[in-house]
Enzyme design. Structure first.
Site, PDB file in Angstrom:
ATOM      1  N   GLU A   1      49.083  -1.679  68.649  1.00  0.00           N
ATOM      2  CA  GLU A   1      47.985  -0.749  68.833  1.00  0.00           C
ATOM      3  C   GLU A   1      47.985  -0.266  70.282  1.00  0.00           C
ATOM      4  OE1 GLU A   1      43.729  -0.656  66.819  1.00  0.00           O
ATOM      5  OE2 GLU A   1      43.972  -2.332  68.186  1.00  0.00           O
TER       6      GLU A   1
ATOM      7  N   ASP B   1      47.848  -6.733  66.982  1.00  0.00           N
ATOM      8  CA  ASP B   1      46.547  -6.315  67.490  1.00  0.00           C
ATOM      9  C   ASP B   1      46.196  -7.270  68.625  1.00  0.00           C
ATOM     10  OD1 ASP B   1      43.994  -5.017  67.651  1.00  0.00           O
ATOM     11  OD2 ASP B   1      43.143  -6.718  66.566  1.00  0.00           O
TER      12      ASP B   1
ATOM     13  N   ASP C   1      41.322  -9.861  62.860  1.00  0.00           N
ATOM     14  CA  ASP C   1      42.484  -9.642  63.719  1.00  0.00           C
ATOM     15  C   ASP C   1      43.755  -9.426  62.901  1.00  0.00           C
ATOM     16  OD1 ASP C   1      41.101  -9.993  66.261  1.00  0.00           O
ATOM     17  OD2 ASP C   1      40.898 -12.085  65.649  1.00  0.00           O
TER      18      ASP C   1
END
Length: 173
Positions: A67, A8, A139
């Protein structure tokens, strides 16, 4: 079993999550966040690259899931996020791992059941799915969600970039 590194990306904090999976089993391996330091943006990119490189030197991953690009309202923010993502992916590609991209809404829908899930809902479901007790940073939870989404989309392997030279189209859903 296949080990996947979920990422991420963020310019201040880049989350990573590692799961081991087969068609019928998911196992938590590790997670954390690479915290960048200082106000110099380019040194923060270096921190991200070195942090992902360190993670990959300590574990043997088979695949990486990241992502998809999130377009923020502020173009400057979007550019910085893209650069942070690039630094993380450069480290992954230096280790010759195939990279798979998953759209943010798809990650949320896969993990929570709705593409508009909140960060708290994602974190809760990640902890439940992987049977993690204790605190999990936002996160790290987001990175683990990307890894879970990747593992659960096992039959859909046409959304990757293969550094060995074979190219494939990205899957957007």
């Amino acid at each position: 079993m296949t080990v996947v590194l979920g990422i991420d990306p963020g310019s201040r904090s880049t989350g990573y999550g590692i799961v081991d999976y087969s068609i019928s089993h998911l196992k938590y391996v590790s997670s954390g966040a690479i915290q960048t330091t200082g106000s110099d943006f380019f040194l923060r990119l270096k921190d991200i690259y070195e942090g992902i490189d360190l993670v990959l030197s300590e574990i043997t991953a088979d695949e990486c899931a990241v992502e998809g690009v999130f377009v923020a309202e502020n173009p400057n923010t979007a550019l910085k996020l893209g650069q942070a993502r690039g630094a993380a992916l450069a480290a992954v590609l230096a280790h010759n791992l195939p990279v798979y991209e998953h759209a943010t809404r798809r990650v949320k829908k896969t993990v929570v059941g709705t593409g508009s899930a909140t960060k708290d809902q994602v974190g809760y479901m990640v902890k439940q799915t992987l049977q993690i007790e204790g605190k999990l940073s936002v996160d790290a939870a987001d990175a683990l969600a990307v890894a879970i989404c990747h593992a659960r989309s096992f039959p859909l392997r046409d959304n990757s970039f293969n550094p060995s030279g074979a190219t494939r189209d990205f899957l957007r859903r």
